[in-house]
Design a protein around this motif. Structure first.
Motif, mmCIF file in Angstrom:
data_model
loop_
_atom_site.group_PDB
_atom_site.id
_atom_site.type_symbol
_atom_site.label_atom_id
_atom_site.label_comp_id
_atom_site.label_asym_id
_atom_site.label_seq_id
_atom_site.Cartn_x
_atom_site.Cartn_y
_atom_site.Cartn_z
ATOM 1 N N ILE A 197 2.035 -7.891 2.352
ATOM 2 C CA ILE A 197 0.299 -7.769 2.967
ATOM 3 C C ILE A 197 -0.245 -5.958 2.843
ATOM 4 N N TYR A 198 1.223 -5.304 3.867
ATOM 5 C CA TYR A 198 1.132 -3.711 3.440
ATOM 6 C C TYR A 198 0.227 -3.428 2.413
ATOM 7 N N THR A 199 1.374 -3.751 1.723
ATOM 8 C CA THR A 199 0.534 -3.202 0.186
ATOM 9 C C THR A 199 -0.727 -3.360 -0.821
ATOM 10 N N LYS A 200 -1.295 -5.121 0.349
ATOM 11 C CA LYS A 200 -2.217 -5.400 -0.436
ATOM 12 C C LYS A 200 -3.703 -4.531 0.362
ATOM 13 N N ILE A 201 -3.175 -4.026 1.649
ATOM 14 C CA ILE A 201 -4.413 -3.708 2.263
ATOM 15 C C ILE A 201 -3.965 -2.205 2.355
ATOM 16 N N TRP A 202 -2.847 -1.156 1.676
ATOM 17 C CA TRP A 202 -2.936 0.477 1.339
ATOM 18 C C TRP A 202 -3.425 0.210 -0.038
ATOM 19 N N GLU A 203 -3.635 -0.586 -1.259
ATOM 20 C CA GLU A 203 -4.103 -1.157 -2.859
ATOM 21 C C GLU A 203 -5.021 -1.060 -1.695
ATOM 22 N N ALA A 204 -5.689 -2.087 -1.031
ATOM 23 C CA ALA A 204 -7.564 -1.888 -1.619
ATOM 24 C C ALA A 204 -8.212 -0.631 -0.554
ATOM 25 N N ILE A 205 -7.327 0.028 0.336
ATOM 26 C CA ILE A 205 -7.842 1.183 1.477
ATOM 27 C C ILE A 205 -8.225 2.293 0.192
ATOM 28 N N GLU A 206 -6.931 2.440 -0.757
ATOM 29 C CA GLU A 206 -6.829 3.795 -2.170
ATOM 30 C C GLU A 206 -8.153 3.105 -2.563
ATOM 31 N N PHE A 228 0.867 4.562 -4.844
ATOM 32 C CA PHE A 228 0.066 4.825 -3.773
ATOM 33 C C PHE A 228 0.455 4.206 -2.609
ATOM 34 N N ALA A 229 0.827 3.149 -2.848
ATOM 35 C CA ALA A 229 1.245 1.952 -1.700
ATOM 36 C C ALA A 229 2.791 2.056 -1.422
ATOM 37 N N TYR A 230 3.260 1.779 -2.922
ATOM 38 C CA TYR A 230 4.923 2.319 -2.825
ATOM 39 C C TYR A 230 5.120 3.766 -1.857
ATOM 40 N N LYS A 231 4.839 4.223 -2.791
ATOM 41 C CA LYS A 231 5.402 5.609 -2.211
ATOM 42 C C LYS A 231 5.404 6.188 -0.487
#
Length: 217
Positions: free
Chosen positions: A23-32, A42-45
């Protein structure tokens, strides 16, 4: 009076004990997508690092407040659940007299939400170190060294359970026995910085782990 144990277990939270990393991966992808960083994957790094570190490192000052607000908004819709076998493993540690600490990059706002979603979870830990309580984000070992000290155990006598590269590097830098938990990343990604890699914390045999930790240092 029960004798104090000289070994301990130190746990990351997301992706190790709680099923939240996808879920956090999707959240940070959306923010990015809203505030592009130009960083590949980015979401993984950023996994394993504090929000403060992420904002300072990757976002211009004039966008940081909005990024943080959007993260809080998206986090507020999350429902936290333990990963399979995680609660039973923590209970088994307690039954065996092994102290446990949580070392998470998460802040107090998120943790308040987590405690509400998972009653009784907080009480399974002898020590909790959050991202608000450290100056340096993982891969710096500060959090794990602080947790070991709070348990009264030397870091070399502790096992660190981690699922991110930043986390396993922090555990290794602390001098702990590092157990990589595959899932967020592939086992092959974690292996160079881990003593062993498992699919979930429940795969670890507590008796064998106790022997390994007692033999160290």
């Amino acid at each position: 009076m029960k004798e104090k144990n000289d070994i301990g277990c130190l746990f990351d939270l997301d992706g190790v004990l709680v099923d939240s990393e996808r879920i956090y991966t999707k959240i940070w992808e959306a923010i990015e997508r809203q505030w592009p960083t130009g960083i590949d994957n980015f979401a993984y790094k950023i996994k394993g690092t504090t929000l403060e570190d992420i904002l300072e490192r990757y976002f211009p000052e004039d966008s940081r407040e909005n990024v943080a607000k959007e993260l809080i908004r998206l986090e507020s819709m999350m429902i936290y659940e333990a990963l399979p076998g995680a609660l039973d493993f923590l209970d088994s540690l307690k039954d065996n007299g092994l102290p446990a600490a949580m070392v998470t990059s998460s802040n107090g706002h998120k943790m308040a939400h987590l405690w509400k979603d998972m009653p009784g979870f907080k009480e399974r830990f002898d020590v909790i170190i959050t991202g608000d309580e450290v100056k340096c984000s993982k891969p710096d070992p500060e959090g794990y060294i602080a947790a070991a000290a709070a348990l009264g155990v030397r870091p070399e006598k502790c096992a660190v359970f981690e699922d991110s590269l930043q986390g396993v590097k922090a555990g290794r830098a602390a001098g702990a026995y590092v157990i990589g938990v595959a899932g967020t990343l592939k086992a092959s990604d974690l292996a160079p910085y881990s003593d062993i890699v498992v699919s979930k914390v429940a795969d670890v045999n507590i008796e064998s782990l106790t022997e390994v930790l007692r033999s160290r240092g």
